[in-house]
Design an enzyme around this catalytic site. Structure first.
Site, PDB file in Angstrom:
ATOM      1  N   ASN A  44      35.762  40.209  29.735  1.00  0.00           N
ATOM      2  CA  ASN A  44      34.687  41.130  29.388  1.00  0.00           C
ATOM      3  C   ASN A  44      34.875  42.539  29.915  1.00  0.00           C
ATOM      4  OD1 ASN A  44      32.678  40.221  27.825  1.00  0.00           O
ATOM      5  ND2 ASN A  44      31.715  38.991  29.446  1.00  0.00           N
ATOM      6  N   ASP A  57      28.640  34.222  47.962  1.00  0.00           N
ATOM      7  CA  ASP A  57      29.015  35.458  47.264  1.00  0.00           C
ATOM      8  C   ASP A  57      28.485  36.690  48.026  1.00  0.00           C
ATOM      9  OD1 ASP A  57      29.957  37.024  45.028  1.00  0.00           O
ATOM     10  OD2 ASP A  57      27.832  37.272  44.503  1.00  0.00           O
ATOM     11  N   GLU A 117      26.342  31.836  38.187  1.00  0.00           N
ATOM     12  CA  GLU A 117      27.661  31.206  38.077  1.00  0.00           C
ATOM     13  C   GLU A 117      27.456  29.929  37.268  1.00  0.00           C
ATOM     14  OE1 GLU A 117      30.635  32.318  39.426  1.00  0.00           O
ATOM     15  OE2 GLU A 117      29.516  34.125  39.948  1.00  0.00           O
ATOM     16  N   LYS A 139      30.540  39.732  49.922  1.00  0.00           N
ATOM     17  CA  LYS A 139      30.316  41.175  49.675  1.00  0.00           C
ATOM     18  C   LYS A 139      30.026  41.917  50.978  1.00  0.00           C
ATOM     19  CE  LYS A 139      28.850  40.826  44.881  1.00  0.00           C
ATOM     20  NZ  LYS A 139      27.682  40.429  44.075  1.00  0.00           N
ATOM     21  N   LYS A 187      37.464  40.656  43.557  1.00  0.00           N
ATOM     22  CA  LYS A 187      36.959  40.612  44.941  1.00  0.00           C
ATOM     23  C   LYS A 187      37.886  39.852  45.869  1.00  0.00           C
ATOM     24  CE  LYS A 187      32.077  40.300  43.602  1.00  0.00           C
ATOM     25  NZ  LYS A 187      32.311  40.143  42.174  1.00  0.00           N
ATOM     26  N   ALA A 190      29.201  46.415  41.848  1.00  0.00           N
ATOM     27  CA  ALA A 190      29.784  46.937  40.596  1.00  0.00           C
ATOM     28  C   ALA A 190      29.935  48.459  40.668  1.00  0.00           C
ATOM     29  CB  ALA A 190      28.952  46.507  39.393  1.00  0.00           C
TER      30      ALA A 190
END
Ligand code: ASP
Ligand code: MG
Length: 808
Positions: free
Chosen positions: A457, A656, A645, A660, A557, A589
């Site tokens: 994508n 996740d 997910e 980050k 990531k 993002a």
């Protein structure tokens, strides 16, 4: 200039001009026919041809012959040569007709010469090309007619007579799709044959382009571009894919052979595009001569992005020139004299009361005679010079070295204006000196090789945006798509058209690590890998990629969260090879959180705390959950909406968010590992195990826990948020990821359902924190964030564009 256009039917016409070298033998005629057959069948084709090969030179020799016998020998030799050309180009039947015509033309030469009709003799070359090519096209089934330009093209005192020419032309043409027109020749207002000067067919082509309102005029020649210098002499000459109209005019005025002096004038201010391409390499897009939009107002309104064309550097030479000096009040311009002589006349910067003109020595006497006829007195410096002109392209280093070099070669005069520098020497520069000079004066336009890995994508969106970015930076830097890679295939080619990446990838090969590393190694620097894969394995290739000289931009990531030892390997490789790694999209993002942290630090601020909501999924769930339905039903709804997910427990586990936070911690230079971040999952212990069905059967545990937490928070006027937090108070690092209750006036309370929020407290932003908020996931914002990283890299490259190597 006012152009009278012919009928509407030509509104989408194309003009293609082929020079002598493109028509030198039967193979070249076939190649030209191939090119024409491949053109858009919806458009009328106008083809302008020069004489085959060196035919014009041969005809000029025949005209110049002083003895009849020598002339007849030359005439016979030309007849034999051209007859052979016709025989090799056409089948026997078709050839007979053309040969008969050729014989008639050549038989009439002695009479024409006796009557001083030299231009009728010169016309033979172009007439033969037009007839021959039209026969070739007819044999290929194209509806074609040959036209003698003298039947319509009228010039009056060297200026095109548009009205007469347009009227004559529309009377001549019928429904043929292809017209093959003689270049170089026309008639004056008295009906006499004239020629347009050596290489004048280019001018014929643009005159025709204006007459038929062509969408494009393509000058097909034997070089694939307009070069920074003569590519036969300077190996490092740069082929430019775009040249500004103004610079092309200057080049033509300087007598550069690539474009005839008057070629540009008929199209100036029109919407017709001008291209220079090689008939030997038709697959190459060639060079576009670009009018700035102020010169073509009707086009400016149609196109959204105004075209910016970089000023390019050029070196051009002119041998055997001489100087004329006139008083500045003389009533003639250099351009007028150039028209009269059909030769370049270069006006040098004015010296006191005098005008200084440079012109080919062969026509000096003719020029003096002509001027005398106008009662203009000129002084002729009879010395023959070799002139070297440099068209500047903005500020350039190393001119001192260039000047020194030219001094050694014995410069006699030097003329400088803001755009040009012209040196006059007694003899031509040796090629080695010319190459050295080119190195000093011509800045190669930097090219950034872009390798894109990952075509999901976000990858597809990144590639879709790349074309516009290429255009945006075109004046300063070429962004070249040099590879597209997915988990199965790789298109490894340094000339992938961005619009065509899918096809290139489909035609790609299976790849392995060694191949990829070798390919990257061989690519010329600067180069960047954009990793848009989700692959951990791919991230482990970074040290090799960096060693191959690439900068890296990651949306992946995995690299930024590798275990410390592996992460440090990447950092070492970056330091060792002085490369950069831009990772802004690995957290939030496109939200510029890493960039903001970097900016604060480099500006002298100190970061005390970074906290916030780093998961769009959990942000959505906690914003939506209002206690009215079990929490698990919201989970199901989010899953169905594609917000989670595949197994939503991967979001609920908080892993996740933990990753980050590690990304940001490392961005701040902390040597943290994932396990150093205390994690309180949203999921009650044990539920993370087993299948989705097993979890689903036990979902009540989650629902009850959440209902209770929600009720407690609500009772005190608070809301639930899943919060990551990194504190750096007094040298002590605290890192936690946990569900928290925040009061409704907190920065984390008022958010849109999928938002990410980053709250930065620093020395400067202490009481009232700096808050960044917005969608922290999504195709467009992530691809956009990658382009922001790419643009940052480009700005650094442009700022430090590699200078040419100093002289040895
Ligand atoms: N045949 C002419 C010449 O050789 C015109 C041209 O080539 O454009 O100059
Ligand atoms: Mg020619």
């Amino acid at each position: 200039m006012q152009v009278q256009l012919t009928t509407q039917q030509h509104a989408t016409a194309q003009v293609h001009k082929f020079g002598g070298s493109s028509l030198a033998n039967a193979q070249r005629f076939a190649a030209v026919a191939d090119i024409l057959q491949q053109q858009n069948h919806q458009q009328a084709l106008w083809v302008v041809v020069s004489a085959p090969g060196d035919t014009t030179d041969a005809l000029l020799n025949i005209i110049a012959a002083t003895e009849t016998q020598a002339r007849d020998v030359a005439l016979a030799a030309l007849q034999a040569e051209l007859t052979a050309l016709v025989q090799q180009t056409l089948t026997a039947d078709g050839a007979a007709l053309v040969i008969e015509q050729l014989q008639q033309w050549l038989a009439a030469v002695p009479d024409a010469l006796a009557e001083q009709q030299h231009n009728d003799v010169l016309a033979i070359g172009e007439r033969l090309s037009a007839l021959l090519l039209s026969e070739v096209l007819k044999q290929r089934g194209l509806n074609t007619a040959a036209l003698d330009a003298r039947d319509f093209l009228r010039l009056k005192q060297h200026q095109p007579d548009w009205t007469a020419s347009a009227a004559l032309l529309s009377g001549l043409t019928q429904a043929e799709r292809v017209h093959v027109v003689t270049g170089y020749i026309a008639r004056d207002d008295k009906g006499r044959s004239i020629t347009l000067g050596r290489n004048g067919s280019d001018y014929s082509a643009t005159l025709l382009g204006a007459l038929v309102n062509a969408a494009e005029v393509t000058i097909w020649t034997d070089v694939k571009a307009i070069y920074s210098a003569d590519p036969r002499k300077v190996k490092a000459a740069l082929p430019y894919s775009q040249v500004s109209w103004q610079q092309a005019c200057q080049l033509a005025q300087l007598g550069n052979p690539v474009l005839h002096a008057r070629t540009l004038s008929p199209l100036t201010g029109t919407a017709t595009a001008l291209l220079v391409r090689s008939s030997y390499q038709p697959q190459h897009a060639g060079c576009k001569v670009v009018q700035q939009d102020n010169a073509a107002p009707e086009r400016a309104s149609q196109e959204k992005a105004p075209q910016q064309v970089a000023q390019q550097g050029f070196i051009t030479e002119l041998d055997n020139v001489t100087l004329l000096t006139l008083h500045r009040d003389s009533s003639i311009s250099a351009a007028q004299l150039a028209l009269e002589l059909q030769q370049p006349v270069i006006a040098l910067p004015q010296q006191g009361d005098n005008l200084c003109w440079l012109l080919p020595a062969v026509c000096a006497e003719q020029a003096l005679d002509y001027l005398a006829g106008l009662n203009i007195h000129a002084v002729w410096d009879t010395q023959r010079y070799y002139a070297l002109a440099w068209l500047k392209a903005g500020a350039v280093a190393h001119t001192d070295t260039a000047e020194q070099l030219l001094q050694q070669q014995g410069v006699l005069h030097r003329y400088e204006s803001t755009q040009q520098l012209i040196w006059l020497l007694a003899k031509p520069l040796p090629e080695t000196a010319l190459e050295q000079l080119h190195r000093c004066l011509i800045q190669p336009q930097p090219v950034l090789q872009v390798v894109v890995a990952g075509t999901g994508n976000v990858g597809a969106e990144f590639l879709a945006m790349l074309g516009a970015q290429q255009q945006r930076f075109d004046a300063k830097l070429k962004l070249n798509l040099a590879a597209v890679i997915n988990s199965r295939h790789a298109a490894l080619s340094d000339s992938i058209a961005v619009s065509n990446w899918q096809a290139a990838l489909a035609a790609g090969v299976a790849w392995n690590t060694e191949q990829l590393a070798a390919y990257l190694q061989a690519l010329p620097a600067p180069k960047v890998l954009v990793d848009i894969t989700p692959s951990r394995e791919f991230a482990t290739l970074y040290p090799a990629v960096i060693a191959a000289g690439c900068d890296i931009i990651s949306a992946n990531k995995q690299g930024v969260t590798l275990p410390g030892a592996e992460y440090q390997q990447i950092k070492h490789a970056l330091a060792q090879h002085q490369r950069q790694w831009l990772t802004n999209t690995t957290c939030g993002a496109g939200i510029p959180v890493q960039r903001t942290l970097q900016e604060l630090l480099s500006a002298g601020d100190s970061i005390d705390e970074v906290s916030g909501i780093f998961s769009g999924t959990l942000s959505w769930l906690l914003c939506q959950y209002d206690g009215s339905k079990p929490f698990s039903e919201f989970v199901l709804q989010a899953q169905q909406a594609g917000l989670t997910e595949p197994d939503p427990r991967d979001d609920l586990s908080g892993k996740d968010v933990q990753r980050k936070l590690l990304v940001l911690a490392r961005e701040l230079g902390l040597t943290l590992e994932l396990d150093d971040i205390a994690l309180q999952p949203l999921l009650p212990a044990g539920l993370e195990q087993g299948s989705w069905q097993q979890f689903w059967s036990q979902r009540a545990t989650l629902d009850e826990a959440m209902a209770q937490l929600f009720a407690t928070a609500k009772a005190t006027g608070k809301v639930l948020r899943y919060v990551a937090s990194l504190t750096l108070a007094q040298g002590k690092v605290g890192a936690t990821v946990a569900l928290q209750q925040v009061s409704v006036d907190h920065a984390l309370a008022a958010i849109a359902p999928c938002d990410n929020v980053f709250v930065i407290r620093s020395g400067w932003y202490c009481d009232n924190p700096l808050v960044l908020k917005g969608p922290g996931a999504g195709r467009v914002v992530t691809a956009g964030g990658l382009h922001a990283d790419l643009a940052q890299l480009i700005h650094q490259l442009i700022g430090t564009a590699t200078l040419p190597a100093p002289l040895t």
